[in-house]
Write an enzyme that holds these catalytic residues in place. Structure first.
Site, PDB file in Angstrom:
ATOM      1  CG  ASN A  14      -2.050  -0.680   1.025  1.00 22.45           C
ATOM      2  OD1 ASN A  14      -3.046  -0.432  -0.008  1.00 22.45           O
ATOM      3  ND2 ASN A  14      -2.254  -1.959   1.349  1.00 22.45           N
ATOM      4  NE  ARG A  65      -0.709   0.221  22.722  1.00 24.95           N
ATOM      5  CZ  ARG A  65      -0.484  -1.154  21.957  1.00 24.95           C
ATOM      6  NH1 ARG A  65      -0.181  -0.578  20.665  1.00 24.95           N
ATOM      7  NH2 ARG A  65      -0.707  -2.152  22.232  1.00 24.95           N
ATOM      8  CG  HIS A 109     -10.098  -3.264   8.187  1.00 19.31           C
ATOM      9  ND1 HIS A 109      -9.154  -3.738   9.090  1.00 19.31           N
ATOM     10  CD2 HIS A 109     -10.846  -4.112   7.981  1.00 19.31           C
ATOM     11  CE1 HIS A 109      -9.529  -5.103   9.515  1.00 19.31           C
ATOM     12  NE2 HIS A 109     -10.730  -5.034   8.706  1.00 19.31           N
ATOM     13  CD  GLU A 142      -8.818   8.336  22.221  1.00 17.26           C
ATOM     14  OE1 GLU A 142      -9.436   7.727  23.125  1.00 17.26           O
ATOM     15  OE2 GLU A 142      -8.486   9.533  22.045  1.00 17.26           O
ATOM     16  CG  ASP A 145      -9.781  -2.233  12.113  1.00 15.96           C
ATOM     17  OD1 ASP A 145      -8.798  -1.429  11.667  1.00 15.96           O
ATOM     18  OD2 ASP A 145      -9.710  -3.520  12.479  1.00 15.96           O
ATOM     19  CD  GLU A 174      -5.748  -3.774   1.222  1.00 11.67           C
ATOM     20  OE1 GLU A 174      -5.137  -3.058   1.815  1.00 11.67           O
ATOM     21  OE2 GLU A 174      -6.003  -5.082   1.419  1.00 11.67           O
TER      22      GLU A 174
END
Ligand code: GAR
Length: 203
Positions: A14, A65, A109, A142, A145, A174
């Site tokens: 992509n 994270r 996605h 948040e 997907d 995509e």
């Protein structure tokens, strides 16, 4: 000139489709400012280097994270990135990341959301038995997907398909969808109304 930041974790097809669209002017007035991978071995990162783009690995190195994301945010800001494109970036973003680029983070996605979020969406769709699936480019919020949908493209599931052949045909779509969605966002002619992404000319 719009500055794109690409985040990836793997193959990078992509990303390459976006890079081709920038080079050919299908994404007008844009350049790829930086490509970042959370994995140093990602083939997409090597491909970015081969194209002479700024490309770096920012690995987690067992950090939390939020801390890892802060380094990525700082790098994107240092390159004046105004649109972040997740291109097979297989990590959730921390709330701080999303707040640092409000409505300026896109994801692709491989299903028609809200169907089949999460991992291996093409196999999920195949096994569920849907006859139409596809891909979705959406803003990142948040939830996984979940953000407002910018653009979708559909793909028929054929009786002869297996998960691999289906995923290959979705991937072709995509590569078209992501560049169209980026151009749409950068055009400044659309706005989010509720969850809908509509032309500003729409009353
Ligand atoms: C793509 O199929 C993309 O839609 C998917 O990972 C693949 C990356 O391929 N992303 C997700 O599943 C995110 N939830 P690429 O590295 O060749 O672009």
């Amino acid at each position: 000139m719009h500055k794109l930041g690409i985040l990836l974790s793997g193959r990078g097809s992509n990303f390459l489709a976006i890079a081709d669209a920038v080079a050919s002017g299908r994404i007008p007035d844009a350049q790829i400012a930086i490509v970042i991978s959370n994995l140093a071995a990602a083939p997409g990162l090597a491909a970015a280097c081969e194209r002479g783009l700024n490309a770096i690995a920012i690995e987690t190195n067992r950090r939390k994270r939020a801390e890892h994301d802060q380094e990525i945010i700082a790098t994107l800001k240092a390159h004046n990135v105004d649109l972040v494109c997740l291109a097979g970036y297989m990590r959730l973003l921390s709330p701080g990341f999303i707040q640092a680029f409000p409505q300026r983070i896109l994801n692709i996605h491989p299903s028609l959301l809200p169907a089949f979020p999460g991992l291996d969406a093409q196999t999920q769709a195949f096994e569920y038995g849907v006859q139409v699936t596809g891909c979705t480019v959406h803003f990142v919020d948040e939830q996984l997907d979940h953000g407002a949908i910018i653009l979708q493209r559909s793909v028929s599931v054929l009786p002869t398909d297996d998960p691999h052949t289906l995923a290959t045909r979705i991937l072709d779509q995509e590569h078209i969808a992501y560049s169209e969605a980026i151009a749409r966002v950068l055009s400044g002619t659309y706005r989010i109304v509720g969850r809908r992404y509509l032309p500003k000319s729409q009353p």
